[in-house]
Design a protein around this motif. Structure first.
Motif, PDB file in Angstrom:
ATOM      1  N   CYS A 163       0.843  -1.185   0.000  1.00  0.00           N
ATOM      2  CA  CYS A 163       0.000   0.000   0.000  1.00  0.00           C
ATOM      3  C   CYS A 163       0.878   1.235   0.000  1.00  0.00           C
ATOM      4  O   CYS A 163       2.081   1.184   0.267  1.00  0.00           O
ATOM      5  CB  CYS A 163      -0.952   0.002   1.186  1.00  0.00           C
ATOM      6  SG  CYS A 163      -0.159   0.342   2.760  1.00  0.00           S
ATOM      7  N   GLN A 423      -4.619   1.313  -0.856  1.00  0.00           N
ATOM      8  CA  GLN A 423      -5.117   0.224  -1.699  1.00  0.00           C
ATOM      9  C   GLN A 423      -5.361  -1.010  -0.826  1.00  0.00           C
ATOM     10  O   GLN A 423      -4.796  -2.073  -1.022  1.00  0.00           O
ATOM     11  CB  GLN A 423      -4.119  -0.074  -2.833  1.00  0.00           C
ATOM     12  CG  GLN A 423      -4.030   1.025  -3.872  1.00  0.00           C
ATOM     13  CD  GLN A 423      -3.386   2.292  -3.346  1.00  0.00           C
ATOM     14  OE1 GLN A 423      -2.358   2.236  -2.676  1.00  0.00           O
ATOM     15  NE2 GLN A 423      -3.978   3.439  -3.637  1.00  0.00           N
ATOM     16  N   ARG A 424      -6.221  -0.796   0.169  1.00  0.00           N
ATOM     17  CA  ARG A 424      -6.519  -1.861   1.115  1.00  0.00           C
ATOM     18  C   ARG A 424      -8.030  -1.965   1.301  1.00  0.00           C
ATOM     19  O   ARG A 424      -8.800  -1.117   0.856  1.00  0.00           O
ATOM     20  CB  ARG A 424      -5.853  -1.584   2.471  1.00  0.00           C
ATOM     21  CG  ARG A 424      -4.337  -1.516   2.422  1.00  0.00           C
ATOM     22  CD  ARG A 424      -3.684  -2.826   2.037  1.00  0.00           C
ATOM     23  NE  ARG A 424      -3.919  -3.884   2.990  1.00  0.00           N
ATOM     24  CZ  ARG A 424      -2.984  -4.659   3.498  1.00  0.00           C
ATOM     25  NH1 ARG A 424      -1.735  -4.494   3.154  1.00  0.00           N
ATOM     26  NH2 ARG A 424      -3.292  -5.617   4.332  1.00  0.00           N
ATOM     27  N   TYR A 425      -8.443  -2.997   2.043  1.00  0.00           N
ATOM     28  CA  TYR A 425      -9.861  -3.225   2.289  1.00  0.00           C
ATOM     29  C   TYR A 425     -10.337  -2.543   3.570  1.00  0.00           C
ATOM     30  O   TYR A 425     -11.350  -1.834   3.566  1.00  0.00           O
ATOM     31  CB  TYR A 425     -10.137  -4.730   2.394  1.00  0.00           C
ATOM     32  CG  TYR A 425     -11.540  -5.056   2.854  1.00  0.00           C
ATOM     33  CD1 TYR A 425     -12.633  -4.858   2.018  1.00  0.00           C
ATOM     34  CD2 TYR A 425     -11.769  -5.540   4.148  1.00  0.00           C
ATOM     35  CE1 TYR A 425     -13.924  -5.140   2.456  1.00  0.00           C
ATOM     36  CE2 TYR A 425     -13.055  -5.827   4.586  1.00  0.00           C
ATOM     37  CZ  TYR A 425     -14.132  -5.622   3.729  1.00  0.00           C
ATOM     38  OH  TYR A 425     -15.407  -5.889   4.155  1.00  0.00           O
ATOM     39  N   THR A 460      -4.361  -7.230  -1.150  1.00  0.00           N
ATOM     40  CA  THR A 460      -4.182  -6.323  -2.272  1.00  0.00           C
ATOM     41  C   THR A 460      -3.874  -7.146  -3.518  1.00  0.00           C
ATOM     42  O   THR A 460      -3.190  -8.166  -3.460  1.00  0.00           O
ATOM     43  CB  THR A 460      -3.009  -5.365  -1.973  1.00  0.00           C
ATOM     44  OG1 THR A 460      -3.295  -4.681  -0.754  1.00  0.00           O
ATOM     45  CG2 THR A 460      -2.816  -4.361  -3.088  1.00  0.00           C
ATOM     46  N   SER A 466      -6.723  -2.205  -4.591  1.00  0.00           N
ATOM     47  CA  SER A 466      -7.495  -2.655  -3.435  1.00  0.00           C
ATOM     48  C   SER A 466      -8.258  -3.930  -3.769  1.00  0.00           C
ATOM     49  O   SER A 466      -8.626  -4.160  -4.926  1.00  0.00           O
ATOM     50  CB  SER A 466      -8.477  -1.556  -3.035  1.00  0.00           C
ATOM     51  OG  SER A 466      -9.530  -2.065  -2.271  1.00  0.00           O
ATOM     52  N   ASP A 491     -10.080   2.647  -3.873  1.00  0.00           N
ATOM     53  CA  ASP A 491      -9.181   2.973  -2.773  1.00  0.00           C
ATOM     54  C   ASP A 491     -10.003   3.254  -1.519  1.00  0.00           C
ATOM     55  O   ASP A 491     -11.153   3.707  -1.599  1.00  0.00           O
ATOM     56  CB  ASP A 491      -8.341   4.208  -3.099  1.00  0.00           C
ATOM     57  CG  ASP A 491      -7.240   3.919  -4.102  1.00  0.00           C
ATOM     58  OD1 ASP A 491      -7.091   2.753  -4.505  1.00  0.00           O
ATOM     59  OD2 ASP A 491      -6.532   4.866  -4.488  1.00  0.00           O
TER      60      ASP A 491
END
Length: 801
Positions: A163, A423-425, A460, A466, A491
């Protein structure tokens, strides 16, 4: 009767919670006090003994303020989005929401175990949709006003977390969270224009009661400088603009350096005779973090752009242009004029590449080293600037550049816009869609909160996107503006989003119509006293001040600053003197201490351990000393005393002095000396039996530090109400002063005896008392006193002949 701390602490914790003793009242006619601690990230490990230090400190302050009659808001919540939980979820295949719920339950249990006077009805959790709805709402307001925008830029990329990291999250070239290598990548990112507020963030610090080192760190991070922009012509027909704080040294600029990412390189590529060499260097630079690139001690590297040269605007000389990784595209203009005669880094680079070095401020040997101490001095080798002072030369060259159309005065900031994409959940979804026709479009406020969808895979993607990017059903939507096809932003927001405004939600945590009502914000804000870690000075503290100023500008909050007072604390280290960490095996679990000695002992010790603002190592033996002190308080008070509630003649002065000292020490964060004062008071009570009134004051003073034992003994003594709701003791200044003082008597500067006189006695009285003392009378008999020196309440020195 035995001091049964486990039974007593559970009893009072349950009673406080049941009776909502610490609930703040929105309708109170009292003066308010809003005390705040940085809310914790609920990790799986739970608390270690270092975490409670700031909570205990602010709890002591909050308890004292209540006893002074203020309406106190002392809230707690959980900053629960973020990478650690997501990484744990990925590893163990458990949904982050389940992990978060479990961790919050663990933290809540530990915090209640320590008897903190939080208002538990106001708990917030940044992962709760009813909370992050308003985080998304604030983002939309920023977007509406052009302060949130999308841009392609070089970013810090964590090779492990996969990220983007803000500059502040890269420490010594590695990821602050996981320690993995950080490299540079070009990526489209959401940005917040914090730079629009740079000057206000500096100026408004002057009005705040922040400790000086916090102010200095904020100012240094923002990095305001005044200088000049200078345009260098090039043989390619383009101009290279530089920003310099030392335009006076322009005659000494013998080469230029631009960042490897500078956009002009692509334009110049047909002219470059060594394009392959340039391209290879650009690729190598992209694999380095900003820290690695700007590290002063590293070997200087670079490549000359053969085929293009620049022109020094004051000398007319053609000078070479290099690319080097020590120049960053994101700082200044991405180009510098190099003055090797007066800059160590430029001097080392010039020596390596055989470039000219010219001294332009008199005073150094530029062949041996860069003469960097050139803030003052006289200009040389500088044409029409010769003979001028540095300051006068700055003014004249800036005027000359402006007149010639070659430059202008300028103010710059080191602060960069805030990279707001991850760029993560496990973060707040960004409420924006992209339409091919309309571009980036905000979701209507009526559609908030935009909920995180359920995903099977939290990792990712290999391309760095993401996990939401793989959810085709969720991605596809309609454009709120034109009704056509659109795709959602994949994002998510960084962890700093939810923590940038959480203190406002505490004022009105259950409001579903606004982030908080204006009535609640008008009453409770700004925060009166905020304590937090120094490590958050350039992250959370700066970000939250920015968000608050924006909310003030759009009329949401009543003040332009969120916090009136900011203090900070030192860490509690392991017994080995190192920072506590699982890997070092030096972590002390607070549950173990509470089980063995009780919560009050733990609270007391972490405040007694040393100067609150400095780091201090844990000592298992010293903990026992605090337990012994509480045992002595118990033994002194476990039997009900009879009589009135006045002070005994024997203890009146020491009680008044203790009240004054403890009261002042709490306000000044001198908890260790406040506790030492209480220990001394208890010693006095053991020497001479205290009255019922003496004990009542002792318990009131002990209550903020060790609240459970204070409540139990308060009840045993039959005092009204609860100790935590009692009036804070007041003192009479005149009764804190000793009636008589023992003064040293010197003759010719040598100690010869002592005398007893009334406190603050005049010089004449002190002299007569000294002359009347039998021992002194014999020593000065037959001698003339030619001079006397009196140090009030300390000594008298007789000069005789």
């Amino acid at each position: 009767m035995k001091y049964e701390f486990a039974r007593i602490e559970k009893k009072w914790q349950e009673r406080w919670e049941k009776e909502k003793v610490f609930a703040a009242s929105d309708k109170s006619g009292k003066k308010k006090f809003y005390g705040l601690v940085e809310f914790p990230y609920p990790s799986g490990e739970g608390l270690h003994v270092g975490h409670p230090r700031p909570y205990t400190a602010m709890d002591i302050i909050a308890r004292k303020k209540r006893m002074l009659g203020l309406n106190v808001l002392f809230p707690i919540g959980f900053d629960a989005f973020g990478l650690p939980t997501e990484n744990y979820a990925i590893k163990n295949k458990i949904h982050p929401a389940i992990v978060t719920k479990k961790n919050i339950a663990r933290f809540t249990e530990q915090l209640k175990m320590l008897g903190y006077s939080f208002d538990w009805d106001r708990v917030i959790d940044t992962t709760d949709p009813s909370y992050y709805k308003w985080t998304q709402w604030i983002f939309l307001k920023l977007f509406e006003r052009g302060l949130a925008y999308k841009a392609s830029m070089p970013v810090n990329w964590c090779t492990s977390c996969k990220c983007v990291l803000a500059n502040e999250e890269v420490v010594n070239g590695v990821c602050e969270r996981c320690g993995a290598e950080v490299v540079r990548r070009e990526k489209s990112q959401w940005m917040l224009k914090i730079t629009e507020y740079a000057q206000r963030l500096i100026d408004d610090l002057d009005e705040l009661d922040f400790i000086e080192r916090v102010k200095i760190q904020q100012k240094n991070w923002i990095g305001r400088s005044t200088g000049a922009e200078v345009d260098f012509a090039t043989t390619a027909g383009d101009k290279l603009r530089v920003y310099t704080t030392r335009p006076d040294t322009l005659f000494g600029a013998t080469y230029m350096v631009i960042s490897p990412e500078h956009e002009i390189i692509k334009k110049w590529s047909p002219l470059l005779q060594n394009l392959d060499e340039v391209t290879a260097y650009q690729e190598a630079a992209a694999r380095k973090s900003d820290f690695e690139r700007t590290e002063m001690a590293k070997d200087k590297t670079g490549v000359e752009l053969r085929g293009v040269r620049a022109v020094n605007p004051v000398t007319g000389n053609e000078i070479p242009v290099f690319i080097s990784d020590y120049v960053l595209a994101t700082y200044g203009t991405g180009a510098i004029m190099a003055v090797p005669g007066h800059d160590t880094r430029d001097w080392e680079f010039a020596r390596k590449f055989g470039l000219p070095i010219v001294e332009v401020v008199a005073g150094g040997d530029v062949e041996k080293e860069a003469f960097t101490d050139c803030e003052t001095g006289v200009m040389v080798n500088s044409g029409f600037l010769n003979g001028l002072s540095v300051e006068d030369a700055k003014v004249k060259i800036t005027e000359w550049l402006s007149d010639k159309g070659l430059g202008r005065q300028s103010v710059k900031y080191k602060l960069r816009d805030w990279v707001f994409s991850r760029q993560r959940y496990w973060g707040e979804p960004i409420p924006i869609v992209h339409c091919d026709k309309c571009g980036y479009v905000a979701l209507p406020e009526s559609e908030l909160p935009l909920l995180l969808p359920e995903v099977e895979n939290y990792e990712t993607t290999d391309t760095g996107e993401s996990p939401l990017a793989a959810m085709t059903d969720w991605l596809a939507t309609t454009c709120p503006k034109c009704g056509g096809h659109a795709v959602r932003e994949t994002d998510t927001m960084p962890q700093w989003a939810g923590s940038s405004w959480y203190f406002l939600r505490y004022a009105d945590p259950h409001n579903d119509k606004a982030l908080a009502s204006r009535e609640a914000l008008d009453y409770w804000t700004p925060v009166d006293w905020y304590n937090g870690g120094m490590e958050h000075t350039t992250l959370h503290l700066l970000y939250s001040r920015f968000w608050h100023k924006f909310l003030f500008d759009i009329g949401v909050v009543p003040t332009s600053e969120p916090y009136m007072k900011r203090t900070s604390h030192g860490m509690i280290l392991g017994e080995d003197g190192q920072k506590m960490s699982k890997s070092r095996g030096n972590v002390i679990n607070p549950n173990d201490i509470v089980d063995e000695f009780g919560a009050d002992t733990l609270r007391l010790y972490i405040m007694f351990i040393g100067d609150f603002e400095k780091a201090a190592p844990w000592s298992s033996n010293a903990v026992k000393g605090c337990k012994r002190f509480l045992d002595r308080v118990w033994n002194l008070s476990e039997t009900r005393l009879e009589g009135g509630e006045g002070y005994s003649a024997a203890h009146e002065r020491v009680v008044h002095r203790a009240i004054k000292k403890v009261s002042e020490d709490i306000e000044n964060l001198k908890f260790n000396t406040a506790i030492a004062t209480l220990m001394a008071l208890v010693n006095d009570f053991y020497e001479k039996a205290p009255s019922r009134g003496d004990v009542k004051t002792l318990l009131a003073l002990v209550s903020p530090f060790a609240p459970h034992i204070a409540e139990e003994l308060w009840e045993i003594q039959g005092f009204k109400g609860m100790a935590c709701q009692a009036q804070w003791p007041s003192y009479d200044e005149s009764k804190t002063i000793e009636a008589e003082r023992e003064l040293a008597v010197q003759i010719g500067g040598k100690l010869k005896g002592t005398i007893l006189v009334k406190s603050d006695a005049g010089d004449d009285v002190v002299l007569e008392a000294a002359k009347a003392d039998e021992k002194i009378k014999k020593l000065i008999e037959g001698k003339e006193i030619i001079r006397t020196i009196v140090v009030k309440n300390k000594l008298i020195n007789l000069i005789v002949k």
